[in-house]
Write an enzyme that holds these catalytic residues in place. Structure first.
Site, mmCIF file in Angstrom:
data_model
loop_
_atom_site.group_PDB
_atom_site.id
_atom_site.type_symbol
_atom_site.label_atom_id
_atom_site.label_comp_id
_atom_site.label_asym_id
_atom_site.label_seq_id
_atom_site.Cartn_x
_atom_site.Cartn_y
_atom_site.Cartn_z
ATOM 1 N N GLY A 193 0.840 -1.199 0.000
ATOM 2 C CA GLY A 193 0.000 0.000 0.000
ATOM 3 C C GLY A 193 0.872 1.243 0.000
ATOM 4 O O GLY A 193 0.676 2.174 -0.793
ATOM 5 N N HIS A 194 1.874 1.248 0.895
ATOM 6 C CA HIS A 194 2.820 2.371 0.931
ATOM 7 C C HIS A 194 3.572 2.458 -0.406
ATOM 8 O O HIS A 194 3.779 3.547 -0.947
ATOM 9 C CB HIS A 194 3.848 2.172 2.050
ATOM 10 C CG HIS A 194 3.270 2.108 3.433
ATOM 11 N ND1 HIS A 194 3.381 0.999 4.238
ATOM 12 C CD2 HIS A 194 2.572 3.015 4.158
ATOM 13 C CE1 HIS A 194 2.806 1.228 5.399
ATOM 14 N NE2 HIS A 194 2.296 2.443 5.387
ATOM 15 N N GLY A 217 -3.228 7.473 0.910
ATOM 16 C CA GLY A 217 -4.064 6.346 0.503
ATOM 17 C C GLY A 217 -5.537 6.603 0.786
ATOM 18 O O GLY A 217 -5.893 7.172 1.821
ATOM 19 N N GLN A 255 -9.049 10.748 6.604
ATOM 20 C CA GLN A 255 -7.773 11.443 6.800
ATOM 21 C C GLN A 255 -7.404 12.242 5.550
ATOM 22 O O GLN A 255 -7.006 13.414 5.628
ATOM 23 C CB GLN A 255 -6.699 10.395 7.106
ATOM 24 C CG GLN A 255 -5.273 10.891 7.026
ATOM 25 C CD GLN A 255 -4.291 9.815 7.446
ATOM 26 O OE1 GLN A 255 -4.216 9.470 8.606
ATOM 27 N NE2 GLN A 255 -3.536 9.272 6.503
#
Ligand code: AMP
Length: 283
Positions: free
Chosen positions: A36-37, A148, A154
């Site tokens: 994901g990162h 993401g 966020q």
């Protein structure tokens, strides 16, 4: 890849990079890196002249009863993972006392959007997030920062901060990266036992089911919420924090799927608190 721990040195590198007319792409992480990162990092490498990745477990976004001490940390492994990716210019890994010296007393807060979903369950969480992101932006001076969509709220709150404070950074959101079994990748998945993992897959299964209900014509948010609840509660060791069908920008609950709606879930599975989401009702 340069490894920088000092704020002064990081600022110097950024000034020099801008002086050379190069754009800086930035990915903020709390480490324990996964695909994901890496998807965010690869986007930055593709779109910017230089890429900075930060690894910092930010204490101000954890409540006293949360997992700050036990949050998975493995900086040596993270360094090795990042060294394998060509195109990363800097790993910025500052010490806690450098970012938060003893007399630290300034925080930035986004108001209404933080009163819903994770903001309600984790008081002060978003204040910690916006404060550290603002600090990292001030130090690194990125042109573009990648976040993401897994942390949808966020991302939206960071966009709001950047807009409200007239900051010169473009915020880019990228899709959720999932494991083969559908589970959204997360550093906290390391907390899951084999059995927990089976239960954890109910989040993505429930989201898929919500999507297919809408495709079959369901428009009632309560019916979709009940179906999601049923799918998750069938599994062992789960405790639902919230199931929300809300406006994707202001997080106000919706009764009807008449336009795009964010389905956001937070569920405790074993020792992990997991979040996942999808958009339904796309035209
Ligand atoms: P974290 O290290 O969990 O604070 O995450 C750092 C960044 O990676 C945030 O912008 C997250 O939204 C993003 N991220 C974490 N997990 C995923 C995922 N499964 N897919 C896409 N982005 C992710």
């Amino acid at each position: 890849m340069k490894i920088i721990t000092s704020i002064k040195e990081m600022k110097k590198w950024s000034h020099l990079t801008h002086f050379r007319n190069q754009t800086i792409g930035f990915v903020a992480t709390m480490g324990c890196l996964h695909e994901g990162h890496l998807s965010l990092i690869k986007s930055s490498i593709a779109e910017c002249d230089a890429t900075v990745v930060s690894v910092f477990v930010n204490p101000t976004q954890f409540n006293p009863n949360e997992d700050f001490d036990s949050y998975p940390r493995n900086i040596e492994l993270d360094k090795n993972i990042l060294r394998e990716v060509s195109g990363i210019n800097v790993l910025f890994a500052p010490e806690q006392k450098a970012l938060y010296p003893a007399n630290f007393q300034t925080f930035v807060t986004v108001k209404d959007k933080t009163n819903h979903l994770c903001g309600r369950s984790r008081p002060g969480f978003f204040r910690g997030v916006t404060t550290i992101v603002l600090k990292l932006f001030n130090i690194i001076q990125p042109n573009t920062a990648y976040f993401g969509e897994k942390d949808w709220q966020q991302l939206e709150i960071i966009r709001t901060m950047v807009h409200d404070l007239n900051m010169d950074v473009s915020i880019v959101g990228k899709p959720i990266v999932r494991d083969k079994d559908g589970l959204a990748l997360s550093s906290r998945n390391l907390y899951l036992s084999k059995e927990d993992r089976v239960s954890a897959c109910s989040l993505s299964q429930a989201l898929e089911s919500a999507q297919s209900l809408v495709l079959r014509g369901e428009r009632c948010a309560e019916n979709i919420r009940s179906e999601i609840r049923k799918i998750i509660e069938q599994k062992k060791g789960v405790e639902i924090d919230y199931i929300s069908l809300c406006d994707p920008k202001n997080f106000i609950e919706q009764n009807e799927i008449s336009s795009e709606v964010l389905v956001a879930l937070a569920v405790r599975v074993g020792k992990a608190r997991l979040i996942d989401n999808c958009i339904i009702g796309k035209p």
